[in-house]
Write an enzyme that holds these catalytic residues in place. Structure first.
Site, PDB file in Angstrom:
ATOM      1  CD  GLU A 193      33.191  -1.037  62.470  1.00 36.16           C
ATOM      2  OE1 GLU A 193      32.477  -0.355  63.232  1.00 36.16           O
ATOM      3  OE2 GLU A 193      33.458  -2.225  62.684  1.00 36.16           O
TER       4      GLU A 193
ATOM      5  CG  ASP B  49      33.108  -3.662  56.990  1.00 34.76           C
ATOM      6  OD1 ASP B  49      32.086  -4.006  57.592  1.00 34.76           O
ATOM      7  OD2 ASP B  49      34.162  -4.317  57.003  1.00 34.76           O
ATOM      8  NE  ARG B  50      29.272  -3.822  62.598  1.00 33.11           N
ATOM      9  CZ  ARG B  50      29.934  -4.806  63.168  1.00 33.11           C
ATOM     10  NH1 ARG B  50      30.999  -4.547  63.872  1.00 33.11           N
ATOM     11  NH2 ARG B  50      29.528  -6.043  63.041  1.00 33.11           N
TER      12      ARG B  50
END
Length: 208
Positions: free
Chosen positions: A31, A78-79
């Site tokens: 992120e 990631d996310r």
């Protein structure tokens, strides 16, 4: 190829992202939304600044998706943008921090974004109970997370369950993480890799 690691705060997303990047030679996409120019104002007056904060996050995640789409490498992220929308922004709405008009505008913007980007080839959902999340959060001992209310994590978990099983239309691999240690136990990590191989490449049966 685009792989997403999804899951609640403390489930191990970043750890698994890094392990998979190393194991497969994929590029880790973490992120880039740690800095948000609205963050300080948000914490001073959450209802006033929630819409601005969430739109900024959405804009940054859209930029990430455009970068991923143009990459020739396999990306493990990631996310996802979906979590920002269906979990965190929706939670702000439910808590009364975004009014109906602002949330409708926000969702229309998200829908327009979805018209020009595609779903990842695979979303890996790290499914965790709240006690497991709390234990991990306490273990990593980040100051700003230690005062996080239990009901906040419970609300997010409920939203994750609804999103994964009722709203998301792409391919999902659910990994139950309460009773495994994919960082410290190579067998547990290997079992996850076998499941990923089965989903992406069909190399193993799901019952193996």
């Amino acid at each position: 190829m685009h792989i997403v690691i999804a899951g609640n705060i403390g489930c191990g997303k970043t750890t698994l992202t890094n392990l998979l990047a190393k194991h497969y030679g994929w590029k880790a996409q973490r992120e880039k939304v740690d800095f948000n120019p609205y963050l300080a104002d948000y914490y001073k007056d959450i209802k006033r600044w929630s819409f601005n904060l969430e739109v900024y996050f959405l804009k940054e995640r859209f930029k990430d998706l455009l970068e991923i789409a143009s990459s020739k490498e396999t990306i493990v992220q990631d996310r996802s943008i979906y979590e920002g929308v269906y979990i965190f922004a929706a939670n702000n709405k439910d808590m009364g921090n975004m009014n109906d008009r602002d949330f409708e505008t926000y969702m229309e913007l998200f829908d327009n974004i979805m018209d020009v980007v595609k779903e990842p080839e695979l979303m890996i959902y790290l499914r965790s109970s709240v006690p497991h999340l709390v234990a991990n959060i306490q273990k990593r001992n980040r100051d700003y997370e230690q005062k996080m209310p239990i009901d906040y994590l419970e609300n997010l978990n409920a939203k994750y369950e609804d999103f994964i099983f009722n709203k998301y239309k792409g391919k999902v691999l659910v990994i139950e993480v309460d009773n495994i240690d994919f960082l410290g136990n190579r067998k547990d990590f290997g079992a996850i890799c076998d499941k990923i191989d089965a989903e992406l490449f069909g190399l193993f049966s799901h019952n193996s």
